[in-house]
Design an enzyme around this catalytic site. Sequence first.
Site, PDB file in Angstrom:
ATOM      1  N   SER A 234       0.820  -1.210   0.000  1.00  0.00           N
ATOM      2  CA  SER A 234       0.000   0.000   0.000  1.00  0.00           C
ATOM      3  C   SER A 234       0.856   1.264   0.000  1.00  0.00           C
ATOM      4  CB  SER A 234      -0.915  -0.006   1.223  1.00  0.00           C
ATOM      5  OG  SER A 234      -1.701  -1.173   1.263  1.00  0.00           O
ATOM      6  N   HIS A 235       0.167   2.402  -0.044  1.00  0.00           N
ATOM      7  CA  HIS A 235       0.856   3.691  -0.107  1.00  0.00           C
ATOM      8  C   HIS A 235       1.673   3.959   1.150  1.00  0.00           C
ATOM      9  CE1 HIS A 235      -3.236   5.437   1.442  1.00  0.00           C
ATOM     10  NE2 HIS A 235      -2.592   4.795   2.382  1.00  0.00           N
TER      11      HIS A 235
END
Length: 328
Positions: A234-235
């Site tokens: 994920s980010h």
Amino acid sequence: MTQKMHDVEFDIKSILSSLNIFYEMEGDDERRIKNISSITSAKPDDLSFCSYEGSKAIDLISESKAGVILCKKSLCGLVHPRQGTQLIFLDKPRYVFVNLANKIFAKQKKMTGISPSAIISKTVVIGDRCYIGEYTVIGDNCKIGNDVTIYDKVTLVKDCTVGDRCIIHSGVVLGDDGFAFERDERELHRFPHFGQVLIGNDVEICANSHIAKGSLCDTVICDGTKIDSLVHISHNVHVGKNCEITAGAVIGGSAKIGNSSWIGLNATLKDQIKIGDNVIVASGASVIHDVPNGDIVAGVPAKSIKNKINENSDKLFLMAGQSSDKKE
């Protein structure tokens, strides 16, 4: 299955000497190899290895038809070669086999060039001796280092940096928005993503994995890390050097993973947690709390099992590159 290399023969002793690897040998002193194979399917021109010890190793080695077999040093004097076979006794036969195979394969011609079907923005910078596969798309402001291999149908959305000697396999997606929304009484509002994906040197990302770009900071994969297929990162995640993240793992946003850690099959790491250096996360674990350096965690939710590992089960974790020595 035998891996076919070429018609050139290789003297394993010479390569071992060039790598400064110490060994003991028994058997055919002049044996040379052309290919590599598993110990059970090898032929007289093949190099193979055996990482087992005891009776299982003796049986496998005695029945193998391989021309050269790399064996555990503890087997010296306990197992003897067939006629025409060369046994080489080492501390880490699997590790040496990998080094030998890579050195031999390095002599083969590397793929270079850009497929005519690839779509590459005019703002992309590509280094020397790279290969870009069919139907790969590389968006604005991406930077690709030297000696990089990007296979078919890979997407680098934009603002991605890939270091030298990286390998990105088919179907990988890098640099699209992460999953982040702000809710009001009526609807969800997408959180802005202005960060990048920064991939270090010597990173390998296997098929159909996904790495989201950062929101207000960058998503970073440091040098030497290897990512298996179907992994989601994920980010804002930061993964340290020389980590192994195996298939199906899910890493939540803003998580931090230290150097030389192992994330097992289908493990899940909650957002914003911290994993230390030299950590092993077991297959299927759900990690919801920070994990200190050198720990081994398993279960749902994941808990430390480091002090419960016995002598036999401890060997299961050696593939993660960890020491088998335990502190009592």
